[in-house]
Design a protein around this motif. Structure first.
Motif, PDB file in Angstrom:
ATOM      1  N   ILE A 139      10.893  10.002 -22.411  1.00 11.75           N
ATOM      2  CA  ILE A 139      11.837   9.614 -21.355  1.00 11.75           C
ATOM      3  C   ILE A 139      11.090   9.300 -20.065  1.00 11.75           C
ATOM      4  CG2 ILE A 139      13.613  10.548 -19.813  1.00 11.75           C
ATOM      5  CD1 ILE A 139      14.873  11.876 -22.269  1.00 11.75           C
ATOM      6  N   TRP A 140      10.096  10.110 -19.733  1.00  9.50           N
ATOM      7  CA  TRP A 140       9.356   9.926 -18.476  1.00  9.50           C
ATOM      8  C   TRP A 140       8.150   8.998 -18.635  1.00  9.50           C
ATOM      9  CZ3 TRP A 140      10.656  10.980 -13.611  1.00  9.50           C
ATOM     10  CH2 TRP A 140      11.708  11.878 -13.382  1.00  9.50           C
ATOM     11  N   ASP A 141       7.574   8.935 -19.842  1.00  6.38           N
ATOM     12  CA  ASP A 141       6.421   8.073 -20.122  1.00  6.38           C
ATOM     13  C   ASP A 141       5.315   8.256 -19.080  1.00  6.38           C
ATOM     14  OD1 ASP A 141       4.835   6.181 -21.370  1.00  6.38           O
ATOM     15  OD2 ASP A 141       5.800   4.473 -20.390  1.00  6.38           O
ATOM     16  N   PRO A 142       4.736   9.458 -18.992  1.00 11.60           N
ATOM     17  CA  PRO A 142       3.724   9.695 -17.955  1.00 11.60           C
ATOM     18  C   PRO A 142       2.471   8.849 -18.170  1.00 11.60           C
ATOM     19  CG  PRO A 142       3.790  11.517 -19.512  1.00 11.60           C
ATOM     20  CD  PRO A 142       4.956  10.645 -19.830  1.00 11.60           C
ATOM     21  N   ASP A 143       1.874   8.453 -17.067  1.00  7.63           N
ATOM     22  CA  ASP A 143       0.629   7.691 -17.109  1.00  7.63           C
ATOM     23  C   ASP A 143      -0.567   8.618 -17.287  1.00  7.63           C
ATOM     24  OD1 ASP A 143       1.722   4.964 -16.391  1.00  7.63           O
ATOM     25  OD2 ASP A 143       2.395   6.125 -14.657  1.00  7.63           O
ATOM     26  N   ASN A 150      -2.763   8.904  -7.118  1.00 17.99           N
ATOM     27  CA  ASN A 150      -2.016   8.192  -6.087  1.00 17.99           C
ATOM     28  C   ASN A 150      -2.766   6.937  -5.622  1.00 17.99           C
ATOM     29  OD1 ASN A 150       0.334   8.375  -3.973  1.00 17.99           O
ATOM     30  ND2 ASN A 150      -1.507   7.940  -2.786  1.00 17.99           N
ATOM     31  N   ASN A 151      -4.063   7.078  -5.413  1.00 20.80           N
ATOM     32  CA  ASN A 151      -4.845   5.961  -4.875  1.00 20.80           C
ATOM     33  C   ASN A 151      -5.062   4.853  -5.894  1.00 20.80           C
ATOM     34  OD1 ASN A 151      -5.037   7.433  -2.509  1.00 20.80           O
ATOM     35  ND2 ASN A 151      -7.072   8.250  -2.970  1.00 20.80           N
ATOM     36  N   GLU A 152      -4.985   5.193  -7.179  1.00 18.88           N
ATOM     37  CA  GLU A 152      -5.238   4.194  -8.223  1.00 18.88           C
ATOM     38  C   GLU A 152      -3.994   3.925  -9.065  1.00 18.88           C
ATOM     39  OE1 GLU A 152      -7.890   2.548  -8.334  1.00 18.88           O
ATOM     40  OE2 GLU A 152      -9.383   3.723  -7.254  1.00 18.88           O
ATOM     41  N   ALA A 153      -2.826   4.174  -8.499  1.00 20.80           N
ATOM     42  CA  ALA A 153      -1.583   4.115  -9.275  1.00 20.80           C
ATOM     43  C   ALA A 153      -1.371   2.771  -9.960  1.00 20.80           C
ATOM     44  CB  ALA A 153      -0.396   4.450  -8.374  1.00 20.80           C
ATOM     45  N   SER A 154      -1.488   1.695  -9.210  1.00 23.50           N
ATOM     46  CA  SER A 154      -1.217   0.383  -9.798  1.00 23.50           C
ATOM     47  C   SER A 154      -2.240   0.034 -10.867  1.00 23.50           C
ATOM     48  CB  SER A 154      -1.190  -0.689  -8.708  1.00 23.50           C
ATOM     49  OG  SER A 154      -2.440  -0.754  -8.038  1.00 23.50           O
ATOM     50  N   ILE A 201      -3.916   2.168 -12.764  1.00 27.66           N
ATOM     51  CA  ILE A 201      -3.637   3.000 -13.934  1.00 27.66           C
ATOM     52  C   ILE A 201      -2.540   2.374 -14.782  1.00 27.66           C
ATOM     53  CG2 ILE A 201      -2.651   5.224 -14.657  1.00 27.66           C
ATOM     54  CD1 ILE A 201      -4.092   6.441 -12.175  1.00 27.66           C
ATOM     55  N   GLN A 202      -1.482   1.919 -14.141  1.00 29.58           N
ATOM     56  CA  GLN A 202      -0.363   1.335 -14.877  1.00 29.58           C
ATOM     57  C   GLN A 202      -0.739   0.010 -15.534  1.00 29.58           C
ATOM     58  OE1 GLN A 202       2.248   1.699 -11.403  1.00 29.58           O
ATOM     59  NE2 GLN A 202       3.610   2.955 -12.639  1.00 29.58           N
ATOM     60  N   SER A 203      -1.505  -0.810 -14.844  1.00 30.26           N
ATOM     61  CA  SER A 203      -1.904  -2.097 -15.429  1.00 30.26           C
ATOM     62  C   SER A 203      -2.848  -1.886 -16.609  1.00 30.26           C
ATOM     63  CB  SER A 203      -2.554  -2.990 -14.373  1.00 30.26           C
ATOM     64  OG  SER A 203      -3.768  -2.445 -13.903  1.00 30.26           O
ATOM     65  N   LEU A 204      -3.720  -0.891 -16.526  1.00 32.73           N
ATOM     66  CA  LEU A 204      -4.612  -0.580 -17.646  1.00 32.73           C
ATOM     67  C   LEU A 204      -3.821  -0.137 -18.873  1.00 32.73           C
ATOM     68  CD1 LEU A 204      -7.412   1.349 -15.711  1.00 32.73           C
ATOM     69  CD2 LEU A 204      -7.739  -0.792 -16.972  1.00 32.73           C
ATOM     70  N   ARG A 205      -2.798   0.649 -18.658  1.00 35.63           N
ATOM     71  CA  ARG A 205      -1.957   1.080 -19.785  1.00 35.63           C
ATOM     72  C   ARG A 205      -1.229  -0.100 -20.405  1.00 35.63           C
ATOM     73  NH1 ARG A 205       2.268   5.249 -19.180  1.00 35.63           N
ATOM     74  NH2 ARG A 205       1.972   5.439 -21.439  1.00 35.63           N
ATOM     75  N   ASP A 206      -0.698  -0.979 -19.587  1.00 31.02           N
ATOM     76  CA  ASP A 206      -0.014  -2.165 -20.108  1.00 31.02           C
ATOM     77  C   ASP A 206      -0.970  -3.006 -20.952  1.00 31.02           C
ATOM     78  OD1 ASP A 206       2.327  -1.434 -18.863  1.00 31.02           O
ATOM     79  OD2 ASP A 206       2.006  -2.713 -17.104  1.00 31.02           O
TER      80      ASP A 206
END
Length: 584
Positions: free
Chosen positions: A197-201, A321-325, A327-332
């Motif tokens: 449900i939360w899909d943590p990074d 926090n500093n690398e949030a975007s 981290i998400q793009s790497l997962r995608d």
């Protein structure tokens, strides 16, 4: 004048409202602090403390999420500078999601108390909203609730405090850090649903180590990079390991990779831990999330271990926090790379031919004659520290691949498997009409099985299969069609391929197929066996069987059974036939 007074009064009220968002640390002392750092928080104290923090801060929401085997709910504390606590809305906010899991082993409670201190400290920081603007923090205060309630003084024989603590096994005596794939416990079932449900990074689990002695308070374990889907494999080191090691060192708390040694010493080197999917960091790797563990050293004082865990939490939180975007793009990107693969690794082994040089600080190891057993006994001499490079076997190589099919066909009757797939977000479509399909059918060729129970199972390993293409008749409503064109592809393949180490087959969810259901009476089958031997092919096979199997010539039943297996009576469609089919 009245207008001025109204505006001034409103300004004061707004100022007070703004100030009230910031916690006063003195109002939220933890049980750990009140015990002079000697005790860890009890379950009742901990949940009450988190509820009080929720009342005091608009950035905190404490929720119940699912059941545990102890009959009490799993709790989760959500911290968000944006004051938004909806999973779907957080997911679309662009913020990274960080899940911290504590007390999976309640006798290792450092993270329980460090997480409370961490939450209070960041919420007391005047710059909280800017420092943590791009991360939502989820904290499970107590995962193994039953183990936390089973409090004692002495079950951790190797550990230096606290005075009392919980027990490793949960309410069913399961080790929850071996339960992420098989999900026997209600704790794991609730966790898996929460995770999807939360899909943590980023996932962090807090532990205390066992094993060798050395000067470091903190050791760490990351999802093994060689098992991560690119580009997560290289990002794990660049984005997390290197910055965290540097941050801890700058804080005066140098750390080292988890020392997985029992009965031997680090002097000659050690291997990086291989985290198969039964473990949390193996599970998170299947779902393309960054997974990591803290492992504080058992012999360091409890106060020091909690402080070290707290330092790690601060370092990791700011990094996320500093690398949030990023981290998400790497997962995608990892998910897309997974979907483009035609073959998948389902098992690895340590590469013993390759190692890195790890600068390590240790203590002199000595072997003295035991006054108890008379045998040589290992001791570490803390008065003789040493520092040198040792071999660190940190590479894995693939030991087994499979070609990824387009679909798996999962029979509806195997409910335990169907449920686990659903909990993990796997979408399944019921085949509603009678169908005739060409499929790959596995038969279990060989396997070994533990002779004693392991986490409630007689686990299989070394499983090999034979594969044939067959045309099968599928009755409408009897099978689910599972597409591998799905973000959970890795998970699907690694649980449904029988040879994978943590497959549902190896965890005994298909053991019914290993028992032959029909049999024969020798006096009835004897005449048919005699006729079979008139066939040259059967005769040749029978003679080979007698010549190559010790004792077969004196075992009449074994001889008849050999022929029975070659007869039309033998249950070829069921016995040792894996009921999950695949379509290439």
């Amino acid at each position: 004048m009245k207008a001025f007074q109204f505006i001034a009064g409103l300004t004061v009220l707004l100022s007070l409202a703004s100030c009230s968002d910031q916690l006063n640390p003195e109002h939220h002392l933890t049980p750990f602090e009140r015990s002079d750092s000697l005790e860890t928080t009890t379950y009742e104290e901990g949940i009450a403390w988190w509820r009080t923090l929720e009342e005091a801060s608009p950035y905190v929401c404490v929720q119940e999420f699912g059941e545990t085997d102890a009959g009490l709910p799993l709790h989760i504390a959500i911290i968000n500078a944006g004051r938004n606590f909806s999973p779907s809305q957080v997911s679309s906010s662009g913020k990274a999601i960080w899940l911290i899991n504590n007390a999976i082993h309640p006798g290792e409670p450092d993270g329980v108390d460090a997480s409370m201190l961490f939450a209070r400290e960041i919420l007391s920081d005047p710059d909280f909203k800017s420092k943590y603007s791009d991360v939502v923090i989820l904290i499970i205060p107590f995962y193994n609730v039953g183990g936390v309630l089973n409090r004692n003084c002495c079950s951790r024989a190797n550990q230096n405090g606290p005075v009392s603590y919980g027990f490793r096994g949960n309410a069913r005596n399961l080790d929850l850090n071996r339960d992420f794939t098989k999900a026997d416990s209600r704790n794991a079932q609730s966790f898996i649903k929460l995770f999807h449900i939360w899909d943590p990074d980023v996932y962090l689990e807090t532990h205390v180590s066992n094993g060798a002695d050395y000067p470091y308070t903190m050791t760490y374990l990351l999802s093994h990079p060689d098992k991560l889907t690119p580009p997560l494999n290289t990002a794990m080191g660049d984005l997390f390991e290197t910055p965290l090691v540097e941050a801890m060192k700058a804080a005066g708390d140098e750390m080292i990779p988890y020392v997985n040694l029992f009965g031997t010493t680090p002097d000659s080197g050690y291997q990086r831990f291989y985290d198969s999917p039964r473990y949390s960091t193996g599970f998170t790797a299947q779902h393309h999330a960054f997974g990591m563990l803290t492992e504080t050293h058992m012999l360091k004082p409890f106060k020091r271990r909690v402080a070290s865990t707290l330092t790690f939490l601060h370092a990791l939180g700011l990094q996320i926090n500093n690398e949030a975007s990023k981290i998400q793009s790497l997962r995608d990107e990892a998910i897309q790379n997974s979907l483009q693969q035609e073959r998948q690794i389902i098992d690895w082994k340590v590469d013993t031919s390759s190692y890195s040089n790890l600068l390590f600080k240790g203590y002199k190891a000595r072997y003295d004659t035991s006054k108890v057993t008379g045998a040589l006994q290992l001791h570490y001499d803390q008065n003789e520290p040493w520092e040198r490079e040792i071999p660190y076997y940190d590479k894995l190589i693939a030991s087994q691949y499979v070609d990824i099919p387009q679909y798996y066909l999962v029979p509806v009757g195997w409910k335990q498997v169907v449920d686990r797939l659903k909990w993990n977000g796997v979408k399944m479509k019921l085949i509603e009409r009678d169908s005739s399909l060409d499929v790959q059918v596995y038969s279990i060729d060989n396997m070994e099985t533990r002779t004693s129970p392991y986490e409630g199972h007689y686990y299989h390993y070394g499983t090999t299969v034979a594969s044939e293409t067959e045309r099968v008749e599928i009755k409408g409503g009897s099978y689910y069609l599972v597409s591998t064109d799905h973000k959970e592809r890795r998970f699907i393949v690694e649980t449904l391929e029988p040879s994978a180490p943590d497959s549902y087959f190896n965890w005994n969810f298909f053991d019914e197929i290993l028992q032959q259901k029909e049999w024969f009476s020798s006096y009835v089958f004897e005449k048919e066996a005699e006729e079979m031997l008139k066939d040259p092919e059967h005769r040749a096979a029978f003679d080979t069987f007698l010549a190559t199997n010790t004792g077969a010539q004196e075992n009449s039943m074994a001889q008849l059974y050999f022929l029975y297996q070659r007869s039309e009576h033998f249950e070829r469609g069921r016995y040792r036939v894996y009921p999950v089919f695949s379509i290439e």
